[in-house]
Design an enzyme around this catalytic site. Structure first.
Site, PDB file in Angstrom:
ATOM      1  N   GLN A  41     -56.446 -87.183   9.693  1.00  0.00           N
ATOM      2  CA  GLN A  41     -57.027 -86.012  10.376  1.00  0.00           C
ATOM      3  C   GLN A  41     -58.474 -86.295  10.802  1.00  0.00           C
TER       4      GLN A  41
ATOM      5  N   ALA B 193     -58.196 -93.203   2.317  1.00  0.00           N
ATOM      6  CA  ALA B 193     -58.040 -92.877   0.895  1.00  0.00           C
ATOM      7  C   ALA B 193     -56.662 -92.286   0.659  1.00  0.00           C
ATOM      8  N   GLN B 194     -56.234 -92.281  -0.583  1.00  0.00           N
ATOM      9  CA  GLN B 194     -55.116 -91.426  -0.987  1.00  0.00           C
ATOM     10  C   GLN B 194     -55.784 -90.058  -1.169  1.00  0.00           C
TER      11      GLN B 194
ATOM     12  N   SER C 260     -66.176 -85.680  -1.787  1.00  0.00           N
ATOM     13  CA  SER C 260     -65.364 -84.458  -1.739  1.00  0.00           C
ATOM     14  C   SER C 260     -65.876 -83.383  -2.688  1.00  0.00           C
TER      15      SER C 260
ATOM     16  N   GLU D 198     -63.998 -81.768  -4.368  1.00  0.00           N
ATOM     17  CA  GLU D 198     -63.140 -81.896  -5.550  1.00  0.00           C
ATOM     18  C   GLU D 198     -63.911 -82.587  -6.689  1.00  0.00           C
TER      19      GLU D 198
ATOM     20  N   TYR E  80     -57.771 -87.705  -8.494  1.00  0.00           N
ATOM     21  CA  TYR E  80     -58.396 -87.824  -7.174  1.00  0.00           C
ATOM     22  C   TYR E  80     -59.897 -87.545  -7.265  1.00  0.00           C
TER      23      TYR E  80
ATOM     24  N   LYS F 125     -62.989 -90.094  -6.443  1.00  0.00           N
ATOM     25  CA  LYS F 125     -64.025 -89.843  -5.430  1.00  0.00           C
ATOM     26  C   LYS F 125     -65.422 -89.874  -6.054  1.00  0.00           C
TER      27      LYS F 125
ATOM     28  N   HIS G 190     -61.564 -79.120   4.839  1.00  0.00           N
ATOM     29  CA  HIS G 190     -61.580 -78.842   6.273  1.00  0.00           C
ATOM     30  C   HIS G 190     -60.214 -79.173   6.851  1.00  0.00           C
TER      31      HIS G 190
ATOM     32  N   ARG H 251     -53.967 -81.469  10.499  1.00  0.00           N
ATOM     33  CA  ARG H 251     -53.923 -81.579   9.041  1.00  0.00           C
ATOM     34  C   ARG H 251     -52.541 -82.070   8.606  1.00  0.00           C
TER      35      ARG H 251
ATOM     36  N   LYS I  54     -49.168 -76.508   5.554  1.00  0.00           N
ATOM     37  CA  LYS I  54     -47.852 -76.158   5.023  1.00  0.00           C
ATOM     38  C   LYS I  54     -47.547 -74.693   5.371  1.00  0.00           C
TER      39      LYS I  54
ATOM     40  N   ARG J 128     -60.692 -71.568  -1.833  1.00  0.00           N
ATOM     41  CA  ARG J 128     -61.326 -72.735  -1.225  1.00  0.00           C
ATOM     42  C   ARG J 128     -62.282 -72.299  -0.117  1.00  0.00           C
TER      43      ARG J 128
HETATM   44  P1  NAP Z   1     -55.820 -88.047   5.640  1.00  0.00           P
HETATM   45  O1  NAP Z   1     -55.428 -87.269   6.859  1.00  0.00           O
HETATM   46  O2  NAP Z   1     -54.904 -88.074   4.460  1.00  0.00           O
HETATM   47  O3  NAP Z   1     -56.093 -89.559   6.116  1.00  0.00           O
HETATM   48  C1  NAP Z   1     -56.182 -90.610   5.191  1.00  0.00           C
HETATM   49  C2  NAP Z   1     -56.298 -91.930   5.940  1.00  0.00           C
HETATM   50  O4  NAP Z   1     -56.402 -92.992   4.980  1.00  0.00           O
HETATM   51  C3  NAP Z   1     -55.094 -92.249   6.821  1.00  0.00           C
HETATM   52  O5  NAP Z   1     -55.563 -92.836   8.015  1.00  0.00           O
HETATM   53  C4  NAP Z   1     -54.337 -93.276   5.994  1.00  0.00           C
HETATM   54  O6  NAP Z   1     -53.562 -94.179   6.747  1.00  0.00           O
HETATM   55  C5  NAP Z   1     -55.496 -94.030   5.355  1.00  0.00           C
HETATM   56  N1  NAP Z   1     -55.085 -94.809   4.186  1.00  0.00           N
HETATM   57  C6  NAP Z   1     -54.538 -94.342   3.042  1.00  0.00           C
HETATM   58  N2  NAP Z   1     -54.266 -95.365   2.210  1.00  0.00           N
HETATM   59  C7  NAP Z   1     -54.648 -96.512   2.838  1.00  0.00           C
HETATM   60  C8  NAP Z   1     -54.616 -97.902   2.513  1.00  0.00           C
HETATM   61  N3  NAP Z   1     -54.116 -98.324   1.351  1.00  0.00           N
HETATM   62  N4  NAP Z   1     -55.106 -98.807   3.399  1.00  0.00           N
HETATM   63  C9  NAP Z   1     -55.597 -98.381   4.585  1.00  0.00           C
HETATM   64  N5  NAP Z   1     -55.646 -97.084   4.970  1.00  0.00           N
HETATM   65  C10 NAP Z   1     -55.175 -96.163   4.102  1.00  0.00           C
HETATM   66  O7  NAP Z   1     -57.236 -87.563   5.108  1.00  0.00           O
HETATM   67  P2  NAP Z   1     -58.380 -86.710   5.849  1.00  0.00           P
HETATM   68  O8  NAP Z   1     -58.137 -85.268   5.601  1.00  0.00           O
HETATM   69  O9  NAP Z   1     -58.547 -87.212   7.227  1.00  0.00           O
HETATM   70  O10 NAP Z   1     -59.652 -87.087   4.961  1.00  0.00           O
HETATM   71  C11 NAP Z   1     -60.459 -88.223   5.281  1.00  0.00           C
HETATM   72  C12 NAP Z   1     -61.251 -88.632   4.050  1.00  0.00           C
HETATM   73  O11 NAP Z   1     -62.077 -87.553   3.639  1.00  0.00           O
HETATM   74  C13 NAP Z   1     -60.416 -88.991   2.829  1.00  0.00           C
HETATM   75  O12 NAP Z   1     -61.096 -89.994   2.131  1.00  0.00           O
HETATM   76  C14 NAP Z   1     -60.404 -87.704   2.011  1.00  0.00           C
HETATM   77  O13 NAP Z   1     -60.186 -87.997   0.650  1.00  0.00           O
HETATM   78  C15 NAP Z   1     -61.805 -87.193   2.284  1.00  0.00           C
HETATM   79  N6  NAP Z   1     -61.991 -85.748   2.235  1.00  0.00           N
HETATM   80  C16 NAP Z   1     -61.201 -84.920   2.948  1.00  0.00           C
HETATM   81  C17 NAP Z   1     -61.431 -83.553   2.932  1.00  0.00           C
HETATM   82  C18 NAP Z   1     -60.570 -82.597   3.716  1.00  0.00           C
HETATM   83  O14 NAP Z   1     -60.596 -81.396   3.405  1.00  0.00           O
HETATM   84  N7  NAP Z   1     -59.850 -83.049   4.711  1.00  0.00           N
HETATM   85  C19 NAP Z   1     -62.500 -83.043   2.173  1.00  0.00           C
HETATM   86  C20 NAP Z   1     -63.309 -83.924   1.468  1.00  0.00           C
HETATM   87  C21 NAP Z   1     -63.060 -85.277   1.520  1.00  0.00           C
HETATM   88  P3  NAP Z   1     -51.992 -93.923   7.089  1.00  0.00           P
HETATM   89  O15 NAP Z   1     -52.015 -93.090   8.334  1.00  0.00           O
HETATM   90  O16 NAP Z   1     -51.459 -95.282   7.272  1.00  0.00           O
HETATM   91  O17 NAP Z   1     -51.414 -93.201   5.905  1.00  0.00           O
HETATM   92  N1  GDD Z   2     -50.893 -78.489  -1.251  1.00  0.00           N
HETATM   93  C1  GDD Z   2     -50.569 -77.301  -1.783  1.00  0.00           C
HETATM   94  N2  GDD Z   2     -49.279 -76.865  -1.702  1.00  0.00           N
HETATM   95  N3  GDD Z   2     -51.529 -76.576  -2.399  1.00  0.00           N
HETATM   96  C2  GDD Z   2     -51.185 -75.374  -2.896  1.00  0.00           C
HETATM   97  C3  GDD Z   2     -49.891 -74.872  -2.837  1.00  0.00           C
HETATM   98  C4  GDD Z   2     -48.885 -75.658  -2.207  1.00  0.00           C
HETATM   99  O1  GDD Z   2     -47.709 -75.290  -2.120  1.00  0.00           O
HETATM  100  N4  GDD Z   2     -49.871 -73.656  -3.422  1.00  0.00           N
HETATM  101  C5  GDD Z   2     -51.110 -73.397  -3.835  1.00  0.00           C
HETATM  102  N5  GDD Z   2     -51.919 -74.440  -3.527  1.00  0.00           N
HETATM  103  C6  GDD Z   2     -53.341 -74.537  -3.864  1.00  0.00           C
HETATM  104  C7  GDD Z   2     -53.708 -75.806  -4.630  1.00  0.00           C
HETATM  105  O2  GDD Z   2     -53.354 -75.680  -6.004  1.00  0.00           O
HETATM  106  C8  GDD Z   2     -55.212 -75.835  -4.372  1.00  0.00           C
HETATM  107  O3  GDD Z   2     -55.870 -74.985  -5.284  1.00  0.00           O
HETATM  108  C9  GDD Z   2     -55.360 -75.230  -2.965  1.00  0.00           C
HETATM  109  O4  GDD Z   2     -54.102 -74.602  -2.672  1.00  0.00           O
HETATM  110  C10 GDD Z   2     -55.673 -76.260  -1.882  1.00  0.00           C
HETATM  111  O5  GDD Z   2     -54.756 -77.329  -1.988  1.00  0.00           O
HETATM  112  P1  GDD Z   2     -54.695 -78.488  -0.868  1.00  0.00           P
HETATM  113  O6  GDD Z   2     -54.565 -77.898   0.478  1.00  0.00           O
HETATM  114  O7  GDD Z   2     -53.666 -79.470  -1.308  1.00  0.00           O
HETATM  115  O8  GDD Z   2     -56.177 -79.104  -0.912  1.00  0.00           O
HETATM  116  P2  GDD Z   2     -57.112 -79.546  -2.126  1.00  0.00           P
HETATM  117  O9  GDD Z   2     -58.201 -78.514  -2.251  1.00  0.00           O
HETATM  118  O10 GDD Z   2     -56.322 -79.857  -3.330  1.00  0.00           O
HETATM  119  O11 GDD Z   2     -57.724 -80.914  -1.596  1.00  0.00           O
HETATM  120  C11 GDD Z   2     -58.210 -81.033  -0.252  1.00  0.00           C
HETATM  121  O12 GDD Z   2     -59.575 -80.720  -0.225  1.00  0.00           O
HETATM  122  C12 GDD Z   2     -60.427 -81.628  -0.963  1.00  0.00           C
HETATM  123  C13 GDD Z   2     -61.860 -81.104  -0.838  1.00  0.00           C
HETATM  124  O13 GDD Z   2     -62.075 -80.116  -1.799  1.00  0.00           O
HETATM  125  C14 GDD Z   2     -57.929 -82.463   0.208  1.00  0.00           C
HETATM  126  O14 GDD Z   2     -58.209 -82.568   1.582  1.00  0.00           O
HETATM  127  C15 GDD Z   2     -58.802 -83.473  -0.506  1.00  0.00           C
HETATM  128  O15 GDD Z   2     -58.635 -84.777   0.092  1.00  0.00           O
HETATM  129  C16 GDD Z   2     -60.259 -83.020  -0.367  1.00  0.00           C
HETATM  130  O16 GDD Z   2     -61.121 -83.928  -0.994  1.00  0.00           O
END
Ligand code: NAP
Ligand code: GDD
Length: 327
Positions: free
Chosen positions: A13, A85-86, A128, A130, A152, A156, A182, A187, A195, A220
């Protein structure tokens, strides 16, 4: 002179929005991708399909120091955004070992290779909210103590400390953005916002009858990914490297998310949402809400999307996608 940036995680994303943004600023954009992705471009590159002819992709894995070293030694990068990242918290409970390996060792490989071959390249680490876990301070800011609640979050936090240590010990220009959740139409489908919006669209169009979900009371601070990648770039343009919280300063529950998303299509969420224990986490972060006043003051960064505009855009996008899939 044209600036050259490397994005790890360009297929994700944030990577895809950041690539759009940097191309718009005139950057030469490179991305690290897994080799398997190059073998299945239609599915793996869906978020960057529109810019594939404008970016240069390199096969590499976070599990291989050699592959990262190879890419970094070939080009003189000015900026490196380490986003790969995972990233799914629930998955980190299921397989903590691979999450640790990718998120900690993978980050260390990129930092170590940069130090070796490209010490002048600026480095951004995707930290993050998190990492705060169930924080004692509300809202959370840069000085709030970290108390991660998931493998996770722990991974981080280790990446955050590694980044800080490379800055302190070796003088690299490296820093972390501590970004709160975000979201966007791009997403991943496993995260709760997407979802919900995709299931709302499927229910509205008669393809599903319920949304099975976990903890409705979790709260969140949800912003739009477009706003957050702009912050990543700005953070890396400061004279001195520093860490920043990026957040909207508002918090909403998963219940509010459901209420809003279903209301977008004139449905009542209470008729369709079913609690499913499988989606509860072994340890939950009950509430996150960020204080981004440092970013507002120093970077002059402001979010432009409200929570309801974000969910509206996601529902509209998923309705269009689901409609297209059935015609
Ligand atoms: P995402 O959509 O899950 O993207 C993750 C990326 O990492 C994908 O391009 C994936 O590649 C790549 N990747 C995973 N494992 C890899 C590996 N072993 N080698 C090379 N590439 C790998 O995550 P995002 O939402 O864009 O988030 C970007 C970063 O910000 C992540 O580090 C996440 O933890 C962090 N973050 C996200 C949020 C949020 O709310 N979105 C908030 C705080 C921090 P593939 O396409 O091949 O799977
Ligand atoms: N995924 C998911 N699925 N979450 C659920 C569900 C469900 O069916 N039901 C409730 N939740 C709740 C989770 O327990 C969590 O409290 C909240 O919804 C958000 O879950 P996610 O959308 O999976 O995001 P996250 O907050 O765990 O993690 C995301 O934000 C982090 C920053 O705070 C990810 O993007 C992380 O990579 C990122 O670092």
């Amino acid at each position: 002179m044209t600036r050259r940036a490397l994005i790890t995680g360009i297929t994700g994303q944030d990577g895809s929005y950041l690539a759009d943004y940097l191309l718009g600023l005139g950057y030469e954009v490179h991305g690290l991708v897994r080799r398997v992705a190059l073998e299945a471009p239609e599915s793996r590159f869906s978020r960057i399909a529109h810019i594939l002819d404008r970016v240069t992709l390199h096969p590499a894995s976070l599990e291989s120091y050699a592959s990262i070293f190879h890419v970094l030694s070939k080009y003189e990068f000015d900026e490196c955004y380490h986003l790969a990242a995972q990233s799914f918290v629930a998955e980190s409970f299921a397989d903590g070992f691979s999450t640790m390996n990718m998120n900690i060792n993978g980050t260390h490989y990129v930092l170590a290779a940069l130090r070796e071959v490209r010490p002048s390249c600026r480095f951004y680490f995707a930290g993050s909210s998190e990492m705060f876990g169930n924080a004692t301070e509300v809202p959370q800011k840069e000085t709030t103590p970290f108390q991660p609640r998931s493998p996770y979050g722990i991974s981080k936090l280790a990446g955050f400390h590694l980044t800080r240590n490379y800055r302190d010990a070796y003088g690299l220009y490296c820093l972390s953005g501590i970004l709160f959740n975000h979201e966007s139409p791009r997403r991943g489908l496993e995260f709760v916002t997407r979802k919900t919006t995709t299931t709302v669209a499927r229910i509205k169009l008669g393809l599903a009858s319920e949304l099975r979900i976990g903890n409705l009371d979790a709260r969140r601070d949800w912003g739009h990914a477009r706003d957050y990648v702009r912050a990543m770039h700005t953070i890396l343009q400061q004279r001195e490297p520093d860490d920043f919280v990026i957040a909207t300063g508002e918090t909403h529950s998963v219940r509010e998310l459901c209420e809003l998303a279903f209301a977008e299509v004139d449905l009542d969420y209470r008729e369709f949402v079913k609690i499913d224990e499988r989606y509860y986490r072994p340890a939950e972060v009950d509430q996150l809400i960020g204080d981004a006043s440092k970013a507002r003051r120093v970077l002059e960064w402001e979010p432009t999307y409200t929570f309801s505009e974000l969910i509206k855009e996601m529902v509209a996008s998923d309705l269009a996608l689901v409609r297209a899939s059935i015609h």
